[in-house]
Design an enzyme around this catalytic site. Structure first.
Site, short mmCIF file in Angstrom:
data_model
loop_
_atom_site.label_atom_id
_atom_site.label_comp_id
_atom_site.label_asym_id
_atom_site.label_seq_id
_atom_site.Cartn_x
_atom_site.Cartn_y
_atom_site.Cartn_z
N SER A 183 33.55 40.44 38.89
CA SER A 183 33.54 39.51 40.01
C SER A 183 32.97 40.29 41.19
O SER A 183 33.43 41.40 41.49
CB SER A 183 34.95 39.00 40.30
OG SER A 183 34.90 38.04 41.33
N GLU A 184 31.97 39.73 41.86
CA GLU A 184 31.18 40.54 42.80
C GLU A 184 31.96 41.02 44.01
O GLU A 184 31.49 41.90 44.73
CB GLU A 184 29.90 39.80 43.22
CG GLU A 184 30.09 38.45 43.85
CD GLU A 184 29.92 37.33 42.83
OE1 GLU A 184 30.36 37.49 41.67
OE2 GLU A 184 29.37 36.28 43.21
N ASN A 185 33.16 40.48 44.22
CA ASN A 185 33.96 40.96 45.35
C ASN A 185 34.77 42.20 45.00
O ASN A 185 35.83 42.44 45.59
CB ASN A 185 34.88 39.84 45.86
CG ASN A 185 35.77 39.26 44.79
OD1 ASN A 185 35.32 39.04 43.67
ND2 ASN A 185 37.02 39.02 45.10
#
Lengths: 237, 218, 218, 237
Positions: free
Chosen positions: C56-58
């Site tokens: 997840s890019e966060n």
């Protein structure tokens, strides 16, 4: 089926390494240097290698030994003039090994850039010096910078302190140095690690190299300590 | 070409005195990178009225003194590859992060040795042009640190000025030096030349000029 | 301009069927980023013969399913800002490191929704040209992931083809899509056009071509 | 004398923040968002701010509240279209606030570049899209990239989990996000932290933001939880 990046022996973990490969070798001096993997490469006899590392090896152990076996055609590093360096100076003074000198921070950033999909970046490091020759210049806010390009490798040889089967890594103190960014920049990262833990034993907040950057692991519980090995007169093979 | 008979030279400050002058000029709470060799002495002269944090470019912030023989850990070394310690409040990082601290202007002071310093602040300290070229982190430090201090003898071992109109050796950086601490004087790089901040009590301005290949001003 | 009467449309695969086809095509041990919305379904259809790691890019690698109500931690969220969990072997990192994984080509597959996909693999999925422009991480994902899969209805809600000769909406990336999973077919982007890998059992190639604004090939 | 970056109250930690400042605000949605510092800025009344953040605020709490008070003239972010966004859309639709849209990874890398002394770098992100318009292009190995410049700020407002008096920080789970790189990129980083520990209580291997990147700390033991605050109808001031 479970992901398991742990290989059973040196032959297996080194099976894909090929003649002519570019290999990043972690470590700053001896701290974090993957000596056993390098010795594995001596046993395998892989040749015409380009090595990217901070230094060029000490004594006739690890990287010093690999160079002494004439398996390396070129070294890209920041500091090839170690007090205990033997094999590199021998070959260099005879013109039998190439050297590319890169400032240490530029070396680190070029490696990190390769791992981060950044093909080039600008830096003030080296501007006005011989190491800037032939490099593109650009002015930002009235100050001169030079363009440096990403530095990739086929393989990274890395030494870590703990790992799990996913390839998550932690390091010990300043043995961290170039190892995490080399894992990012190589197509295939091969890691020798002292301790293998269960996945739930490494706190996800404390992982330094996430497993996505690691392809293969080998457990080397008691790695050679270079300083001691050199004092004891060890040479490899 | 200035060339002094080394037997005629006035003896300047010793290296400990120079180190203590530098230590005095490092403000409380500053982040400092001390070069290998003579600059390492500086940390011994920090007064108790201030706390300085030492950075070692191999991924160590909060570096402490050398360990006792029985506490040596070969995984805990400084940029000169010698065993060191870490103080409470210290931290480890990888090489790209460590040089972000340097290149990004977060190191307040670095103290380096020199072969030559020009009147415009050019520094040559990495290569004599002979032997195996090896730069290490010197070029990053001089390009990145907020203040670049040079700690040096005023003259080379064979009596040639190190403070020169123009460097003859390969540069480490152009226009990077802020201040020079030599055995003869403390000098700032200014548009008018090497500006004397403090002069050794045993020498005169005229003498300083006679051993400096570049304008001395006050 | 193709414009279909939506009442005449053949009903294709449902979204769960599409998700299971994508799940089947993700190899063991791959690192996958699933876009917000329909692509999130894919994780429910991974077979037991393989382990997939979700990014997840966060700053989360090794993302697990939604938590139970009593396990929700608002500091542990996905890119859609919904509470999630982390699996054993997962890790947290900061945003620059997380996008190094994406931009550096370390994510094997990303699965995204689409507004339009062109016959040359251009993707438009971030802006209709109206309202507040908001791109998030979509442009980084399509530029960086090794394989960009699109999961989409073959036609828009008002019966217009989403697979087009040329995108009319602002692009997310040019020439970035590798494969399209629609309710009508699985198609690869090739030099000859949209190449059918699998056709929905209820439709013909001729029908597929009639609802696609771009060459269909086999 | 000992280094101690801990400030006694909000007035002290915000004392240097000036009208017209560029401020980076950490957080991804509410995770890691420094709500109390933002509320301090509302109390102080600082105006004409440029905000660099991933999002543009939710409800009338934290960043949403600051924007609602018309203290912000421009937002640089990747995603200004949050489900719970209220104040930004209001002002944007009236043309009363500027917006610069930056892809999320480019935003992160531009911030990291500023902190790392890299004035510009090349990326493939955005090539061929409207967000590449006006940007310099360059080909590396036959592929097109665009030049992106470093993004600096006068201040970073950051939320952390633990800190010591040197400013060493750790974060909680995905609340890490933009916070560490914003500390690097701002001239002055102001951090609200839940727990303050003694320096020897944070393992030097586990520090995420080294104190060198932090100038001031304030202890906020029980920060507002945005989701709950919005559900409860909270508005600030």
């Amino acid at each position: 089926m479970q992901i398991n990046k742990i290989k059973k022996d040196m032959t297996e973990i080194l099976s894909d390494v090929f003649d002519g490969a570019t290999i990043m070798v972690g470590g700053f001096g001896e701290a974090g240097s993957p000596i056993e993997l390098l010795h594995g490469l001596i046993d395998k006899g892989t040749k015409d290698l380009t090595i990217i590392a901070n230094n060029s090896g000490n004594g006739r152990v690890g990287l010093g030994a690999l160079i002494g076996q004439r398996q390396v055609k070129k070294v890209i590093c920041s500091f090839a003039r170690s007090a205990k360096g033997v094999t590199f100076p021998e070959l260099y003074n005879k013109g039998e090994i190439e050297l590319e000198v890169v400032p240490q921070g530029t070396l680190a950033e070029r490696i990190r850039a390769a791992g981060s999909g950044i093909p080039g970046f600008y830096t003030a490091t080296g501007v006005g010096t011989p190491l800037a020759e032939g490099k593109e210049e650009k002015i930002f806010n009235g100050k001169k910078y030079i363009l440096e390009e990403a530095l990739k490798a086929d393989f990274a040889f890395v030494k870590a302190e703990t790992a799990d089967r996913y390839g998550n890594l932690t390091y010990n103190k300043t043995a961290r140095n170039f190892n995490p960014i080399m894992c990012m920049a190589a197509d295939t990262s091969l890691v020798q690690v002292k301790n293998i833990l269960e996945p739930n034993e490494i706190n996800p907040e404390h992982v330094i190299t996430p497993g996505i950057f690691v392809q293969s692991l080998i457990n080397i519980e008691n790695p050679i300590i270079e300083t001691n090995a050199i004092e004891e007169g060890m040479t490899y093979p | 070409m200035i060339n002094i008979n080394i037997n005629d030279l006035i003896k300047g400050w010793d290296r400990n005195t120079i180190a203590s002058k530098i230590a005095n000029d490092l403000p409380h709470s500053s982040y400092v990178n001390l070069g290998i060799g003579m600059p390492e002495l500086v940390s011994q002269y920090i007064k108790e009225d201030r706390e300085i944090i030492y950075h070692s470019e191999n991924g160590l912030l909060g570096m402490g003194p050398s360990p006792n023989e029985n506490e040596i850990d070969l995984d805990l070394i400084n940029a000169g590859k010698k065993p060191v310690t870490i103080l409470p409040g210290g931290s480890f990082c990888h090489h790209a992060d460590s040089f972000s601290m340097i290149r990004g202007g977060h190191i307040d002071y670095c103290v380096l040795g020199a072969m030559e310093i020009s009147v415009t602040g050019d520094l040559a300290n990495w290569s004599t042009g002979k032997g195996i070229p090896a730069v290490g982190g010197a070029m990053d430090l001089v390009a990145g640190a907020k203040n670049v201090f040079v700690m040096t003898q005023h003259l080379t071992k064979d009596g040639k000025p190190k403070l020169v109109q123009k460097c003859s050796l390969p540069l480490t950086g152009a226009g990077v030096v802020s201040r020079i601490y030599s055995d003869y004087a403390v000098l700032d790089i200014t548009d008018d030349g090497f500006k004397v901040i403090q002069l050794n009590e045993d020498i005169t301005i005229e003498y300083l000029q006679s051993v400096t290949d570049g304008n001395i001003c006050q």
